[in-house]
Design a protein around this motif. Structure first.
Motif, PDB file in Angstrom:
ATOM      1  N   UNK A   1       4.212  -6.288  -6.428  1.00 35.67           N
ATOM      2  CA  UNK A   1       5.601  -6.568  -6.786  1.00 35.67           C
ATOM      3  C   UNK A   1       5.700  -7.567  -7.928  1.00 35.67           C
ATOM      4  N   UNK A   2       4.911  -8.619  -7.832  1.00 31.79           N
ATOM      5  CA  UNK A   2       4.941  -9.638  -8.874  1.00 31.79           C
ATOM      6  C   UNK A   2       3.629 -10.412  -8.846  1.00 31.79           C
TER       7      UNK A   2
ATOM      8  N   UNK B   1      -3.950   2.473  -9.190  1.00 32.49           N
ATOM      9  CA  UNK B   1      -4.893   3.095  -8.275  1.00 32.49           C
ATOM     10  C   UNK B   1      -6.171   2.266  -8.350  1.00 32.49           C
ATOM     11  N   UNK B   2      -6.742   1.983  -7.195  1.00 29.26           N
ATOM     12  CA  UNK B   2      -7.918   1.124  -7.146  1.00 29.26           C
ATOM     13  C   UNK B   2      -8.997   1.780  -6.298  1.00 29.26           C
ATOM     14  N   UNK B   3     -10.210   1.708  -6.777  1.00 25.85           N
ATOM     15  CA  UNK B   3     -11.348   2.179  -5.999  1.00 25.85           C
ATOM     16  C   UNK B   3     -12.241   0.987  -5.689  1.00 25.85           C
TER      17      UNK B   3
ATOM     18  N   UNK C   1       0.849  -1.190   0.000  1.00 21.60           N
ATOM     19  CA  UNK C   1       0.000   0.000   0.000  1.00 21.60           C
ATOM     20  C   UNK C   1       0.885   1.241   0.000  1.00 21.60           C
ATOM     21  N   UNK C   2       0.731   2.076  -1.030  1.00 18.58           N
ATOM     22  CA  UNK C   2       1.530   3.286  -1.164  1.00 18.58           C
ATOM     23  C   UNK C   2       0.808   4.530  -0.673  1.00 18.58           C
ATOM     24  N   UNK C   3      -0.507   4.550  -0.847  1.00 18.23           N
ATOM     25  CA  UNK C   3      -1.293   5.699  -0.415  1.00 18.23           C
ATOM     26  C   UNK C   3      -2.743   5.258  -0.282  1.00 18.23           C
ATOM     27  N   UNK C   4      -3.450   5.848   0.676  1.00 17.70           N
ATOM     28  CA  UNK C   4      -4.853   5.494   0.863  1.00 17.70           C
ATOM     29  C   UNK C   4      -5.680   6.744   1.100  1.00 17.70           C
ATOM     30  N   UNK C   5      -6.819   6.801   0.460  1.00 19.48           N
ATOM     31  CA  UNK C   5      -7.813   7.839   0.696  1.00 19.48           C
ATOM     32  C   UNK C   5      -9.067   7.130   1.181  1.00 19.48           C
ATOM     33  N   UNK C   6      -9.170   6.985   2.497  1.00 17.74           N
ATOM     34  CA  UNK C   6     -10.265   6.199   3.065  1.00 17.74           C
ATOM     35  C   UNK C   6     -11.624   6.847   2.831  1.00 17.74           C
ATOM     36  N   UNK C   7     -11.637   8.160   2.631  1.00 17.55           N
ATOM     37  CA  UNK C   7     -12.919   8.833   2.420  1.00 17.55           C
ATOM     38  C   UNK C   7     -13.569   8.424   1.102  1.00 17.55           C
ATOM     39  N   UNK C   8     -12.754   8.011   0.134  1.00 25.21           N
ATOM     40  CA  UNK C   8     -13.289   7.601  -1.161  1.00 25.21           C
ATOM     41  C   UNK C   8     -13.010   6.134  -1.477  1.00 25.21           C
ATOM     42  N   UNK C   9     -12.472   5.400  -0.489  1.00 28.40           N
ATOM     43  CA  UNK C   9     -12.149   3.982  -0.692  1.00 28.40           C
ATOM     44  C   UNK C   9     -11.196   3.776  -1.865  1.00 28.40           C
TER      45      UNK C   9
END
Length: 211
Positions: free
Chosen positions: A51-52, A152-154, A36-44
């Motif tokens: 890595x592989x 990036x995943x939502x 996990x590199x970054x998270x925006x919990x307000x928008x999931x």
């Protein structure tokens, strides 16, 4: 962007997770690991680095989504080169004729609907490498490796309906622009649960590869 309709989606995941899912959202299968590199919990929304990942893929454009799924499903159930039996992470009901090496199912199932590259992919368990992944006996299946796959995943609940996917794709693309990210690929869809899971407890995702 095309999405799987309920008519297509239900038979695919009914076969895949009949014994490995519940109405309460536990699909009982290993999830592909990532950093996990970054998270925006307000928008999931999460920025992740896989890595592989070893993918076994089938072309959805050639014979349709149901056919692609059946080929992949048979592959993890034994239509591959190998003699060592591996316990399934999520037991499934299937024909065990010509049984080879059983492979544990890993979530999610990826679906790419890019023009000319309409693929469905199963992710192999994390201990598999490109060298150790059993070769499919079906020549139409492809084994590939993804390295340093940054996306990036939502995440969202409900179904993978056209409107739900479109809504969350738009939200993700707006977030990427606002946060200075550049897209490298068209959106792909990922499903984690079977049809027995209550819609409000399902985990669905739209992923976009980024720089």
């Amino acid at each position: 962007m095309k999405v799987l309709s309920p008519r297509v989606w239900l038979p695919l995941f009914a076969a895949l997770l009949t014994t490995g899912c519940s109405v309460f959202g536990d699909n009982g299968v290993e999830s592909a690991p990532y950093t996990l590199l970054k998270a925006d919990t307000s928008q999931n929304i999460e920025v992740r680095n896989y890595d592989s990942m070893i993918l076994v893929s089938a072309n959805m454009a050639a014979d349709g989504r149901n056919s692609a799924f059946r080929k992949l499903f048979k592959y993890i159930g034994g239509e591959n080169e190998g003699a060592v039996s591996i316990a399934m992470t999520a037991p499934v009901i299937m024909d065990t004729a010509n049984k080879g090496k059983e492979i544990a199912m890993t979530a999610p199932v990826f679906m790419s609907n890019r023009p000319g590259d309409s693929m469905m992919s199963f992710v192999m368990p994390k201990d598999f490498t490109l060298q150790t992944t059993p070769k499919p006996t079906n020549p139409e299946l492809m084994v590939t490796e993804l390295n340093d796959y940054k996306v990036a995943a939502i995440q969202f609940s409900g179904t993978l309906s056209r409107s739900n996917v479109a809504k969350h794709t738009e939200l993700l693309q707006a977030w990427l622009s606002a946060n200075g990210y550049t897209s490298k690929s068209a959106p792909i869809e990922a499903g984690y649960n079977g049809p027995l899971t209550l819609p409000m407890l399902r985990r669905n995702e739209v992923l976009i590869e980024i720089n």
